[in-house]
Design an enzyme around this catalytic site. Structure first.
Site, PDB file in Angstrom:
ATOM      1  N   GLY A  85       0.776  -1.449   0.185  1.00  0.00           N
ATOM      2  CA  GLY A  85       0.001  -0.189  -0.186  1.00  0.00           C
ATOM      3  C   GLY A  85       0.902   0.715  -0.632  1.00  0.00           C
ATOM      4  CG  LEU A  86       3.760   1.691   1.872  1.00  0.00           C
ATOM      5  CD1 LEU A  86       4.790   0.893   2.245  1.00  0.00           C
ATOM      6  CD2 LEU A  86       3.851   3.065   2.659  1.00  0.00           C
ATOM      7  N   GLY A  87       2.123   2.841  -2.452  1.00  0.00           N
ATOM      8  CA  GLY A  87       2.443   3.012  -4.330  1.00  0.00           C
ATOM      9  C   GLY A  87       2.902   2.642  -5.320  1.00  0.00           C
ATOM     10  CB  SER A  88       5.654  -0.348  -4.692  1.00  0.00           C
ATOM     11  OG  SER A  88       5.816  -1.312  -5.933  1.00  0.00           O
ATOM     12  CB  SER A  89       2.022  -0.971  -8.376  1.00  0.00           C
ATOM     13  OG  SER A  89       0.432  -0.729  -8.035  1.00  0.00           O
ATOM     14  CB  ALA A  91       6.283   4.738  -7.375  1.00  0.00           C
ATOM     15  CG  ASP A 132      -2.259   4.906  -4.538  1.00  0.00           C
ATOM     16  OD1 ASP A 132      -2.793   5.641  -3.544  1.00  0.00           O
ATOM     17  OD2 ASP A 132      -1.663   3.609  -4.164  1.00  0.00           O
TER      18      ASP A 132
HETATM   19  O1  PMV Z   1      -3.585   0.944   0.093  1.00  0.00           O
HETATM   20  P1  PMV Z   1      -4.007   2.205  -0.483  1.00  0.00           P
HETATM   21  O2  PMV Z   1      -2.916   2.665  -0.374  1.00  0.00           O
HETATM   22  O3  PMV Z   1      -4.258   1.249  -2.382  1.00  0.00           O
HETATM   23  O4  PMV Z   1      -5.038   2.922  -0.024  1.00  0.00           O
HETATM   24  C1  PMV Z   1      -6.563   2.672  -0.039  1.00  0.00           C
HETATM   25  C2  PMV Z   1      -7.209   3.911  -0.074  1.00  0.00           C
HETATM   26  C3  PMV Z   1      -8.824   3.198   0.223  1.00  0.00           C
HETATM   27  O5  PMV Z   1      -9.581   4.545   0.474  1.00  0.00           O
HETATM   28  C4  PMV Z   1      -9.253   2.361   1.250  1.00  0.00           C
HETATM   29  C5  PMV Z   1      -9.777   2.919  -1.387  1.00  0.00           C
HETATM   30  C6  PMV Z   1      -9.222   3.419  -1.991  1.00  0.00           C
HETATM   31  O6  PMV Z   1      -9.525   3.694  -3.451  1.00  0.00           O
HETATM   32  O7  PMV Z   1      -9.276   5.306  -1.925  1.00  0.00           O
END
Ligand code: PMV
Length: 310
Positions: A85-89, A91, A132
């Site tokens: 969930g840190l934006g690897s794809s 980036a 992201d």
């Molecule tokens: O897991 P991430 O960093 O892609 O974040 C998801 C964020 C949510 O609000 C849960 C879903 C979204 O699409 O905004």
């Protein structure tokens, strides 16, 4: 030009995840861990020297389709943990789009890159918001759905939704990210909140409250009030826990960090993945996270977005 190097930062969500799905504001900050790609034209698609099956790389395939699928050779280097969930794809998509634009003599306008990379993410995942890809393109910090924000960057539309993305003030801060090591898909967690909210008025109040907390967090960021920002983060974690998107591993890492931090919370969709702690004592937080079985990454904010050709 025969070879282009481009790099984009990773990101985390500091406030507003889940509520953003219902039109509430959310804030994402870029971090000093980057994805770098070196791209040159070639007779076939190659990744890191090996012939690549483009169908197994949907982000690269989608961006390439905007350039007539002309084959390229990519060398990649990433300091962003994947699947966390840190934006690897995001980036990767941003850096590759920036490199392809330069390679094909197009202007590397952040707005075009953010749109192309969002298309690639959307095509690869079948869903998502441009949070992201916008954060990875612009760097520093971005806010979505932030009414009254006077620094618009771009607006993007897809699937009947429209997102207004704004630039926000971001102080240079230190966070420790704690990775639980658990992979949790975003879709089912978003669905869980949707069902809870549909059935329960109380859940919809919680979503509204996350929106209010995010708005106040925006003021705390602007005034660099870390004490207040930390309190809001910790409170947001409680609200997200009530919504059912935390888990015992995330709670453990948040609890372990709090004695040494202004505040801590899960980041992104939850259910696993990562938490973040805002701190002046990163070593102590990192140790606390490690002692509870998490993998710590100390990161800084206020970092540059996409860079191309340097
Ligand atoms: O897991 P991430 O960093 O892609 O974040 C998801 C964020 C949510 O609000 C849960 C879903 C979204 O699409 O905004």
């Amino acid at each position: 030009m025969t070879q282009v190097t481009a790099s984009a930062p990773g990101k985390f969500v500091i406030l507003g995840e889940h509520a953003v799905v219902y039109g509430k504001p959310a804030i994402a900050l870029a971090i000093d861990r980057r994805f770098t790609v070196r791209v040159s034209p070639g007779p076939e698609f190659r990744i890191n020297g090996e012939p690549a099956d483009i169908n197994a790389n949907p982000h690269i395939k989608h961006v390439s389709s905007l350039y007539d699928m002309r084959p390229v050779s990519l060398h990649t280097e990433s300091r962003i943990p994947p699947g966390a969930g840190l934006g690897s794809s995001a980036a990767l998509s941003v850096a590759f789009s920036g490199a392809m634009r330069r390679l094909h003599g197009l202007a590397v306008e952040p707005e075009s890159v953010a749109a192309e990379a969002f298309d690639a993410e959307y095509a690869a995942q079948g869903r998502g918001s441009p949070m992201d890809t916008s954060a990875c393109t612009h760097g520093y910090g971005v806010a979505l759905n932030m009414r009254g924000c006077d620094r618009p960057l771009w607006s993007l539309e897809k699937g009947g939704n429209r997102w207004d993305v704004h630039d926000i003030d971001v102080p240079a801060m230190t966070f420790v990210i704690g990775h639980t090591g658990i992979r949790a898909a975003t879709g089912p967690l978003v669905e869980k909140v949707r069902k809870f909210r549909e059935r329960n008025r109380f859940a919809s109040d919680i979503v509204d409250e996350i929106g209010d907390v995010t708005l106040e967090g925006m003021t705390a960021l602007r005034t660099d009030d870390r004490v207040r920002l930390g309190e809001l983060m910790t409170y947001d974690h409680k609200l997200l826990s009530i919504l059912g998107v935390s888990c015992k591993e995330l709670n453990k890492l948040v609890d372990a960090s709090l004695p040494h931090a202004y505040g801590a919370k899960l980041t992104g969709s939850g259910g696993g993945g990562c938490m973040i702690a805002l701190t002046d004592a990163p070593d102590r937080v990192a140790e606390a996270i490690r002692s509870r079985g998490g993998m710590p990454y100390t990161v800084s904010t206020r970092v540059e977005g996409l860079t191309v050709g340097r």
